[in-house]
Design an enzyme around this catalytic site. Structure first.
Site, PDB file in Angstrom:
ATOM      1  CG  ASN A  83      12.396   1.132   6.960  1.00 30.49           C
ATOM      2  OD1 ASN A  83      11.665   0.532   6.177  1.00 30.49           O
ATOM      3  ND2 ASN A  83      12.401   0.878   8.247  1.00 30.49           N
ATOM      4  CG  HIS A 108       9.202   1.082  12.255  1.00 32.31           C
ATOM      5  ND1 HIS A 108       9.289  -0.286  12.056  1.00 32.31           N
ATOM      6  CD2 HIS A 108       8.779   1.255  13.525  1.00 32.31           C
ATOM      7  CE1 HIS A 108       8.963  -0.902  13.178  1.00 32.31           C
ATOM      8  NE2 HIS A 108       8.645  -0.004  14.078  1.00 32.31           N
ATOM      9  CG  MET A 156       8.477  -7.284   6.497  1.00 32.12           C
ATOM     10  SD  MET A 156       8.610  -5.829   7.565  1.00 32.12           S
ATOM     11  CE  MET A 156       6.891  -5.503   7.929  1.00 32.12           C
ATOM     12  CE  LYS A 164      21.600  -9.558   5.576  1.00 32.87           C
ATOM     13  NZ  LYS A 164      20.760  -8.963   6.575  1.00 32.87           N
ATOM     14  CB  SER A 180      -0.965   0.001   1.186  1.00 26.35           C
ATOM     15  OG  SER A 180      -0.289   0.202   2.399  1.00 26.35           O
ATOM     16  CB  ILE A 190      18.507  -6.951   8.733  1.00 26.14           C
ATOM     17  CG1 ILE A 190      17.494  -7.426   9.759  1.00 26.14           C
ATOM     18  CG2 ILE A 190      19.540  -5.946   9.246  1.00 26.14           C
ATOM     19  CD1 ILE A 190      17.586  -6.933  11.091  1.00 26.14           C
TER      20      ILE A 190
HETATM   21  C1  GAR Z   1       4.010  -0.587   6.748  1.00 22.75           C
HETATM   22  O1  GAR Z   1       3.149  -0.325   7.822  1.00 22.75           O
HETATM   23  C2  GAR Z   1       5.450  -0.300   7.134  1.00 22.75           C
HETATM   24  O2  GAR Z   1       5.561   0.779   8.014  1.00 22.75           O
HETATM   25  C3  GAR Z   1       5.844  -1.593   7.801  1.00 22.75           C
HETATM   26  O3  GAR Z   1       5.285  -2.576   6.972  1.00 22.75           O
HETATM   27  C4  GAR Z   1       4.051  -2.092   6.445  1.00 22.75           C
HETATM   28  C5  GAR Z   1       3.988  -2.377   4.971  1.00 22.75           C
HETATM   29  O4  GAR Z   1       2.727  -2.082   4.458  1.00 22.75           O
HETATM   30  N1  GAR Z   1       7.264  -1.722   7.913  1.00 22.75           N
HETATM   31  C6  GAR Z   1       7.873  -2.234   8.993  1.00 22.75           C
HETATM   32  O5  GAR Z   1       7.267  -2.705   9.928  1.00 22.75           O
HETATM   33  C7  GAR Z   1       9.390  -2.201   8.938  1.00 22.75           C
HETATM   34  N2  GAR Z   1       9.931  -2.635  10.177  1.00 22.75           N
HETATM   35  P1  GAR Z   1       2.471  -2.031   2.895  1.00 22.75           P
HETATM   36  O6  GAR Z   1       3.073  -3.316   2.321  1.00 22.75           O
HETATM   37  O7  GAR Z   1       0.992  -1.997   2.729  1.00 22.75           O
HETATM   38  O8  GAR Z   1       3.160  -0.810   2.357  1.00 22.75           O
END
Ligand code: GAR
Length: 190
Positions: A106, A108, A89, A64, A12, A91
């Protein structure tokens, strides 16, 4: 400026960025979407926006480092200037960090340094904080660490449950990430 979006899931945030880049005439483009997950919905979204998609499966590599070496080669071949993580997701390893110093950002779903990791929204909700939010930051070798670029708060109301809180967080993400990216693009464009 050629931007690569790296994502593992729904996408999204990618869609919000792609919408924004379509509307605003910026000296930058989302040149590709990369996913470490073959079936990630973000890849379907990218096709709809006519953005080229790429996938590498970490399990197909010895370790990795080998996976990231292949990813780095792809990003260099595609002449990427900036990497935007949007729900990626994993590192980021030393090879990518060295090749893209201060060029990986990034998003978060918490007010870092609170609630890093995979479940930022749920962890904040379960803790019972009254204010959480969204952080955009540069990546370093840690988990959701690195210099903070921007943050936006989100209140948790007594009537919120995890679903409504997630919706609020995503709505804020979809505004904040394009705004921040625009600033980065414009400052490098000068
Ligand atoms: C988002 O909420 C982002 O902040 C989070 O994953 C989601 C992805 O949503 N990221 C983390 O948690 C990173 N540690 P999306 O695939 O709908 O954009």
């Amino acid at each position: 400026m050629r931007i690569a979006v790296l994502a593992s899931g729904n996408g999204s945030n990618f869609a919000a960025l792609a919408d924004f880049f379509q509307k605003e005439k910026l000296p930058a483009e989302i040149a590709l979407v990369f996913s470490d997950k073959k079936d990630a919905f973000v890849l379907k979204r990218a096709e709809k926006f006519n953005v080229p998609t790429f996938h590498l499966a970490p399990k197909d590599f010895a370790d990795k480092k080998a996976y990231e070496t292949a990813l780095l080669a792809l990003l260099q071949r595609e002449k990427i200037d900036l990497i935007v993580l949007a729900g990626y997701m994993r590192i980021i390893g030393e090879g990518l960090l060295t090749a893209f110093p201060k060029k990986i950002i990034n998003i978060h779903p918490s007010l870092l340094p609170a609630f890093p990791g995979l479940h930022g929204i749920k962890d904040a909700y379960d803790y019972g904080v009254k204010v959480t939010g969204v952080t955009v930051h540069y990546i370093d070798a840690g988990v959701d660490t690195g210099p903070i670029i921007a943050q936006a708060p989100v209140s948790i109301a007594p009537e919120d449950d995890l679903t409504t809180l997630e919706a609020k967080i995503h709505q804020v993400e979809h505004q904040l990430y394009p705004e921040v990216l625009k600033k980065i693009v414009m400052s490098k464009g000068k």
